[in-house]
Every structure is written in C-alpha cells, then in structure tokens.
Design a protein around this motif. Structure first.
Motif, short mmCIF file in Angstrom:
data_model
loop_
_atom_site.label_atom_id
_atom_site.label_comp_id
_atom_site.label_asym_id
_atom_site.label_seq_id
_atom_site.Cartn_x
_atom_site.Cartn_y
_atom_site.Cartn_z
N TYR A 1 0.69 -1.41 -0.08
CA TYR A 1 0.00 -0.02 0.01
C TYR A 1 0.92 1.17 -0.04
CZ TYR A 1 -3.05 3.50 1.62
OH TYR A 1 -3.94 4.72 1.75
N LEU B 1 -7.95 4.67 3.86
CA LEU B 1 -8.12 3.56 4.46
C LEU B 1 -8.62 3.74 5.93
CD1 LEU B 1 -4.76 1.48 3.82
CD2 LEU B 1 -7.01 1.23 2.74
N ALA C 1 -5.18 0.64 -2.05
CA ALA C 1 -5.62 -0.65 -1.44
C ALA C 1 -6.00 -1.68 -2.51
CB ALA C 1 -6.77 -0.29 -0.33
#
Length: 298
Positions: free
Chosen positions: A25, A91, A31
C-alpha cells in the motif's frame, strides 16, 4: 477454493500479511492494487520451494516489493491520464495505528502524497528503509540494484521527502483538536469558525477522478477561496449533509455524508493549531477501502 489459493493459518504469509499489505500500500497508494499484489505474491509463495527459503519474512517482503514495482510503473502511466488531482486511496484504520508514530506518519495521506513525487524505485527504497528498516542488501535484492546504489537512492529520497513533508511536527492531540473544530463548524455552518480553523495559506486538493460534479479539478489556495468553494458546493447539494469523524490512514479525518451515504473522505495536515492542507477524496471508486478497517502493521 483450492489449497493453493488459501494459505493455512500458520503459514508465514498469513503471519506477515499485515506487514505485506502495508508495504504494498505504501509503495502503491492504492488498497485495491495492494490486494492484487498480495494475491500474485501468494501464488508465487505457494509455488516456491520452501527448503530454499531461509527467511520467509524477507522473502515475502522482497516478492511483494517486486510485484508492487511492476504494478506501480503501469499505474504511473495510468495516472498521467487521470482527470484532476490524484490522491491515495483512503483506508479506515484502528486507533492503535496512531500509537506507532512512524507507521502513522508513513501511511498519512500527506506523506503518501509526497511519496507520489518520487520515482518508483526511489519510493520503494524509501518505504523499505525509512518505515520498515530493511537492510540495504535486502532492499538491493528487491529492487535490482547494488547495495551502494541503494544507499545513494535512499539518501536522495530522504532529502526529497524532507523538503516536502510538513514543516512542523504535530502531536496527535493537536491534530485531533483542529479536525474536531473543523467538523463542528462544518455541521453548524459557522463560516467565521471555519475561517479561524483554516490557515490563511491553506491548500485544498480534491480527487474526484472527474466523476463528481462541482468538485474542484485544481488545488485551491488560501482560506478565502477554500471557504467560498465549500459554500458554493454546499449550496448545490439537493439534501442536507453531515460531517462525521473517521479514523483514516492512522489519523482523525472527516467524512461527508448525504442521506447516510459517504460522499467524501477528508484528511488534513495541521500546523500550529490550524489546518494547512485539506485532502478530499470524492472518487466513488476510492471510498470502498472505508468499509472495513485495514490490517496495517510494521
């Protein structure tokens, strides 16, 4: 699902999966791409001769790095055609990520945005060395360079990042206080309060991928312009919005909801108690990473 596609719970790949995902990442900023890399890396690991692997962790990090570099070079060409600014995919992270200061800074949207200005090899070297403290000889094996060359690359990358990262180190409580103020004034409609929480020279960047109407396609500079644009965008909404707190990339962030649907994830850089950078991800395809907490680890 076959045994090849499902690692056993005690397999080293499972043990180190959080680390491997984080490496991928941080190199890729995506992601979805990181998950693709892990899938390809697992297939390679499943077919490897384990008797030849002395250090599974180092082997897996090397494999993930190589696959990430291959994908990053392809992604870099795609991003040249991207509509408007490109920001990393946000995220949802657990609170404990913030407890690891190095990890939290390295996955912050601000830092990942800086890493976008590095070349693929420089980015991989910086991530492996500065975040995960991988020895130079192991990095050299992963990126196909000599250890001496990797040392030079690491030095250049470190200087490059240092010149572009936030000027002042801010502790989590100061950052959170500024973000909480932002959320409160956005929900109350307090224009002066919004002006007060933004630094006069604030820069706002929005990533919509060209898929969201009324999203700014160029960075906005200055509190007056940012506030005016927010007011204009809010006026164009058909229904009322709500701003909620989110823990994004290790730091407190804001989510903009309309009718219960998340329309944007907003991350911030804070200096001296005021917001200096606003990173808004509104591309619907980049918000899927906020459905569940990401398994970040070092």
């Amino acid at each position: 699902m076959s045994d090849v596609s499902r690692p056993a719970p005690e397999d080293p790949f499972v043990t180190h999966r959080g680390l491997l995902f984080t490496v991928a990442y941080e190199i890729l900023g995506s992601a979805a791409d990181a998950e693709d890399v892990l899938q390809e890396s697992w297939l390679r690991w499943a077919s490897a001769d384990r008797d030849d692997v002395r250090d599974p962790r180092a082997y897996l990090v090397r494999t993930v790095t190589r696959q990430s570099l291959n994908l990053l070079r392809t992604a870099s060409r795609r991003r040249e055609e991207y509509v408007g600014p490109w920001l990393p995919e946000p995220l949802l992270t657990t609170a404990d990520v913030a407890e690891d200061v190095v990890l939290a800074e390295s996955v912050s949207v601000a830092m990942l945005t800086v890493l976008e200005t590095l070349g693929p090899t420089e980015r991989a070297v910086f991530v492996l060395r500065e975040v995960f403290d991988v020895p130079f000889d192991e990095i050299a094996d992963a990126v196909g360079k000599t250890p001496a060359a990797v040392r030079q690359i690491a030095h250049r990358a470190r200087d490059h990042v240092a010149a572009r990262r936030p000027r002042v180190a801010v502790d989590a409580s100061e950052h959170d206080l500024a973000v909480q103020r932002f959320i409160a004034v956005m929900n109350s409609g307090d224009v002066q309060g919004l002006m007060d929480v933004l630094a006069p020279d604030v820069v706002s960047v929005t990533d919509s991928g060209g898929l969201v109407r009324h999203a700014a396609r160029r960075p906005l500079h200055g509190a007056d312009r940012v506030v005016a644009f927010l007011q204009g965008s809010i006026a164009k909404l058909d229904t009322a919005f709500t701003v909620i707190p989110l823990r994004v990339n290790g730091m407190l962030a804001a989510g903009i909801q309309v009718g219960g649907e998340l329309l944007a994830a907003v991350s911030f850089t804070v200096e001296e108690g005021r917001i200096t950078q606003v990173f808004s991800v509104a591309n619907p395809g980049k918000l899927s990473g906020l459905d569940a907490e990401a398994p970040l680890a070092r």
